[in-house]
Write an enzyme that holds these catalytic residues in place. Structure first.
Site, PDB file in Angstrom:
ATOM      1  NE  ARG A  20       3.660  38.297 -99.164  1.00 19.28           N
ATOM      2  CZ  ARG A  20       2.721  37.452 -98.754  1.00 19.28           C
ATOM      3  NH1 ARG A  20       3.030  36.193 -98.477  1.00 19.28           N
ATOM      4  NH2 ARG A  20       1.471  37.844 -98.629  1.00 19.28           N
ATOM      5  CE1 TYR A  66      -6.714  33.664 -98.631  1.00 17.80           C
ATOM      6  CE2 TYR A  66      -8.447  32.231 -97.803  1.00 17.80           C
ATOM      7  CZ  TYR A  66      -7.271  32.934 -97.600  1.00 17.80           C
ATOM      8  OH  TYR A  66      -6.667  32.909 -96.372  1.00 17.80           O
ATOM      9  CE  LYS A  67      -2.923  32.772 -99.007  1.00 19.01           C
ATOM     10  NZ  LYS A  67      -2.402  31.957 -97.926  1.00 19.01           N
ATOM     11  CG  PHE A  80       0.690  31.841 -92.960  1.00 18.24           C
ATOM     12  CD1 PHE A  80       0.961  32.825 -93.892  1.00 18.24           C
ATOM     13  CD2 PHE A  80      -0.554  31.816 -92.355  1.00 18.24           C
ATOM     14  CE1 PHE A  80      -0.004  33.779 -94.213  1.00 18.24           C
ATOM     15  CE2 PHE A  80      -1.519  32.774 -92.668  1.00 18.24           C
ATOM     16  CZ  PHE A  80      -1.236  33.745 -93.600  1.00 18.24           C
ATOM     17  CG  ASP A 128      -0.450  25.579 -95.425  1.00 20.26           C
ATOM     18  OD1 ASP A 128      -0.878  25.823 -96.580  1.00 20.26           O
ATOM     19  OD2 ASP A 128      -0.831  26.209 -94.425  1.00 20.26           O
TER      20      ASP A 128
HETATM   21  C1  LIG Z   1      -2.993  31.993 -96.741  1.00 22.52           C
HETATM   22  C2  LIG Z   1      -2.508  30.931 -95.841  1.00 22.52           C
HETATM   23  C3  LIG Z   1      -3.356  30.361 -94.899  1.00 22.52           C
HETATM   24  C4  LIG Z   1      -4.764  30.885 -94.789  1.00 22.52           C
HETATM   25  O1  LIG Z   1      -5.523  30.284 -93.850  1.00 22.52           O
HETATM   26  P1  LIG Z   1      -7.061  30.693 -93.699  1.00 22.52           P
HETATM   27  O2  LIG Z   1      -7.537  29.715 -92.718  1.00 22.52           O
HETATM   28  O3  LIG Z   1      -7.695  30.559 -95.046  1.00 22.52           O
HETATM   29  O4  LIG Z   1      -7.140  32.101 -93.251  1.00 22.52           O
HETATM   30  C5  LIG Z   1      -2.873  29.336 -94.114  1.00 22.52           C
HETATM   31  N1  LIG Z   1      -1.586  28.915 -94.234  1.00 22.52           N
HETATM   32  C6  LIG Z   1      -0.738  29.477 -95.130  1.00 22.52           C
HETATM   33  C7  LIG Z   1       0.648  28.973 -95.244  1.00 22.52           C
HETATM   34  C8  LIG Z   1      -1.178  30.500 -95.943  1.00 22.52           C
HETATM   35  O5  LIG Z   1      -0.359  31.061 -96.810  1.00 22.52           O
END
Ligand SMILES: *Cc1c(COP(=O)(O)O)cnc(C)c1O
Length: 404
Positions: free
Chosen positions: A363, A220-221, A125, A195
């Site tokens: 997705r 938030y997911k 990501f 992560d």
């Molecule tokens: C959604 C997501 C993030 C989000 O990071 P934020 O700091 O909350 O914006 C980070 N890493 C992965 C793999 C994600 O899917």
């Protein structure tokens, strides 16, 4: 093609069916984007009004004690712990996933000064890669090397401080072999940092059983914490004393209210906090986490997989599936299609909300608590229809918004 799985039968025997009512249903939509922003728990909406209107407005500064705002980051961390196979005192909610990744990676590098290398997945990501680029600019002598899972396992050696990987890949939903990666890292004397943004509250993960060292994740997911909810971080108890956060804020101090003029890290996981936590957001997140904790990680993982199986059974194999066709896999499925953006827009116009990831991936995520099997089936049928009739072939579906 005849679908072989009956959604009505699955809904009738779904042990998590009662959780559907716990979420706000915004009209006639089928929401397949919980892997990006989770649905709103009704209780979170009420709680936000209460925290703002009563606790903040009336208790004012006394609320830190009377409503235990000061304990919220640890409290919610301890509620997340069983969802990710962590123990009490190993998880704290703080900052964002990005910031937490920075803190833990720098901590790992500084704890192993003779090891300058950070490894990461090349298709990670992007925020994770950006953060790691920043980490190696910040720590003198450090450098970042990227590759795929097999390359990382082979590359792990005596110059590596830490390797970073998502447990579930954000794009294709492939699942990494945590046990093998942890083993390879430990054999090299390095740490492994996971992560969990696409794992907790969805397909699930067990940090203790897999022997994991460090992790960060997103609120938030699948944890339904609301837009911009804070992230969380995990440090296995055995590593806590040896690691120190580079962002030495007062909330990570041994005695924040002693107002000492020099920093002394708190004992345990609290040292990885930095500044004052966002109590409004954290209060909403606590509601999402509580629902997941009540449902239980195993039941959540089982329903996630059942929803995916049903959806893919109905979509068939005509679309370019880039996700694993069977478990273990993440909580969403991804298809590659040259018109992916327009297809997603055509589906949104029909009330089925998925998302698009550049350049050509669509997705669809299956948050198990708010979703029914009937919805997953209807969405699959709609996707097949939009693609087979080329209903996406309309110029209005090609106009790109700022957030895709
Ligand atoms: C959604 C997501 C993030 C989000 O990071 P934020 O700091 O909350 O914006 C980070 N890493 C992965 C793999 C994600 O899917």
């Amino acid at each position: 093609m005849t679908p072989s799985i009956d959604p009505a039968a699955l809904d009738a025997s779904d042990p998590l069916a009662r959780f559907r009512e716990a979420f706000v249903r915004p009209g006639e939509i089928i929401y397949l984007c919980g892997h990006s922003l989770g649905a709103a728990p009704k209780i979170a909406v009420e709680r936000m009004a209460q925290v703002a209107g009563e606790e903040w407005a009336r208790s004012l500064v006394r609320g830190w004690n009377t409503h235990d705002w000061i304990g919220a980051a640890r409290r919610v961390g301890d509620r997340i712990a069983p969802l990710i196979g962590a123990g009490e005192g190993e998880v704290i909610v703080a900052d964002s996933t990005s910031a937490n990744l920075f803190k833990l990676t720098v901590a790992a590098l500084q704890a192993r000064p003779e090891r300058p290398v950070v490894l990461a997945m090349a298709d990670e990501f992007p925020t994770d890669l950006y953060v790691l680029e920043g980490v190696v600019r910040t720590v003198p002598g450090a450098r970042l090397e990227v590759g795929d899972e097999a390359w990382i396992q082979a590359r792990l050696g005596s110059d590596v401080a830490v390797a970073v990987s998502s447990h579930v890949d954000y794009r294709a939903a492939a699942v990494r072999d945590m046990v093998a990666m942890n083993r390879a890292a430990h054999a090299a004397g390095a740490l492994m940092l996971w992560d969990l943004s696409h794992s907790a509250g969805g397909p699930g993960v067990d940090l203790t059983a897999t022997g994991s060292d460090l992790a960060v994740g997103c609120g938030y997911k699948y944890l339904n914490g609301g837009p911009g909810a804070p992230g969380y971080l995990y440090v296995a108890r055995r590593h806590q004393a040896a690691l120190a956060s580079p962002l030495q804020g007062w909330m990570g101090h041994a005695a924040p209210f002693a107002f000492d003029t020099t920093y002394r890290p708190a004992a345990g996981i609290a040292r990885f906090a930095c500044g004052t936590p966002p109590i409004l957001s954290l209060s909403a997140m606590e509601c999402g986490v509580a629902l997941a904790a009540e449902a239980g990680a195993d039941a959540i993982a089982a329903k996630t997989e059942a929803l995916l199986a049903l959806f893919l059974d109905r979509v068939g194999d005509a679309l370019g599936l880039v996700s694993p066709s069977a478990g273990p896999r993440g909580g969403h499925v991804a298809f590659r299609h040259p018109d992916a953006y327009a297809i997603v827009q055509a589906l949104i116009a029909r009330g089925v909300i998925g998302d698009f990831r550049a350049p050509d991936v669509m997705r669809f995520g299956f948050s198990p608590l708010p979703l029914s099997f009937a919805e997953a089936a209807a969405a699959a049928d709609m996707l097949v229809e939009v693609v087979s009739t080329r209903a996406y072939d309309d110029p209005t579906y090609r106009v790109r918004a700022q957030v895709t």
